[in-house]
Design a protein around this motif. Structure first.
Motif, PDB file in Angstrom:
ATOM      1  N   CYS A  40     -44.363  37.440  60.743  1.00  0.00           N
ATOM      2  CA  CYS A  40     -43.593  36.602  59.825  1.00  0.00           C
ATOM      3  C   CYS A  40     -42.178  36.467  60.373  1.00  0.00           C
ATOM      4  O   CYS A  40     -41.543  37.463  60.725  1.00  0.00           O
ATOM      5  N   CYS A  60     -39.544  38.435  57.555  1.00  0.00           N
ATOM      6  CA  CYS A  60     -39.531  39.894  57.373  1.00  0.00           C
ATOM      7  C   CYS A  60     -39.954  40.636  58.645  1.00  0.00           C
ATOM      8  O   CYS A  60     -39.827  41.848  58.728  1.00  0.00           O
ATOM      9  N   PHE A  62     -48.974  40.230  60.226  1.00  0.00           N
ATOM     10  CA  PHE A  62     -50.028  39.941  59.272  1.00  0.00           C
ATOM     11  C   PHE A  62     -51.190  39.300  60.001  1.00  0.00           C
ATOM     12  O   PHE A  62     -51.029  38.718  61.076  1.00  0.00           O
ATOM     13  N   CYS A 122     -45.091  34.716  56.036  1.00  0.00           N
ATOM     14  CA  CYS A 122     -46.114  35.362  55.219  1.00  0.00           C
ATOM     15  C   CYS A 122     -46.081  34.796  53.808  1.00  0.00           C
ATOM     16  O   CYS A 122     -45.266  33.944  53.479  1.00  0.00           O
ATOM     17  N   CYS A 172     -39.900  35.848  51.200  1.00  0.00           N
ATOM     18  CA  CYS A 172     -39.774  35.294  52.547  1.00  0.00           C
ATOM     19  C   CYS A 172     -39.634  33.776  52.489  1.00  0.00           C
ATOM     20  O   CYS A 172     -38.840  33.192  53.206  1.00  0.00           O
TER      21      CYS A 172
HETATM   22 ZN    ZN Z   1     -42.547  37.822  55.449  1.00  0.00          ZN
END
Ligand code: ZN
Length: 85
Positions: free
Chosen positions: A9, A12, A16, A48, A53
């Motif tokens: 992501c 952050c 993922f 994400c 986010c």
């Molecule tokens: Zn994120």
């Protein structure tokens, strides 16, 4: 454990699984769009599904920096809307 492809992501910086991420792509013509297929050619950026986010991405216009161009507001609008689904 199976080696499953993950992506980071851009906000952050956690990793993922690809299906959990939203992919934004800049194609060869410089067109920027949300890549629902996650297979479009071009340079991709991932965010994400965490609402924080998304909020940060939209607020800081992080895609402009990532793609080194002025990303159209409609892309940010679409990202906002994609969370409500
Ligand atoms: Zn994120």
């Amino acid at each position: 454990m199976k080696n499953v492809p993950t992506r980071m992501c851009m906000i952050c910086r956690q990793h993922f699984l690809k299906p959990e991420l939203i992919r934004i792509v800049k194609d060869r013509d410089g067109k920027i769009f949300i890549d629902d297929t996650k297979k479009a050619d071009g340079r991709g950026a991932y965010v994400c599904s965490n609402p924080e986010c998304h909020a940060r991405l939209v607020k800081t216009k992080a895609l402009n920096k990532s793609f080194k161009t002025n990303v159209d507001d409609s892309v940010y609008e679409a990202l906002k809307n994609s969370l409500n689904n």
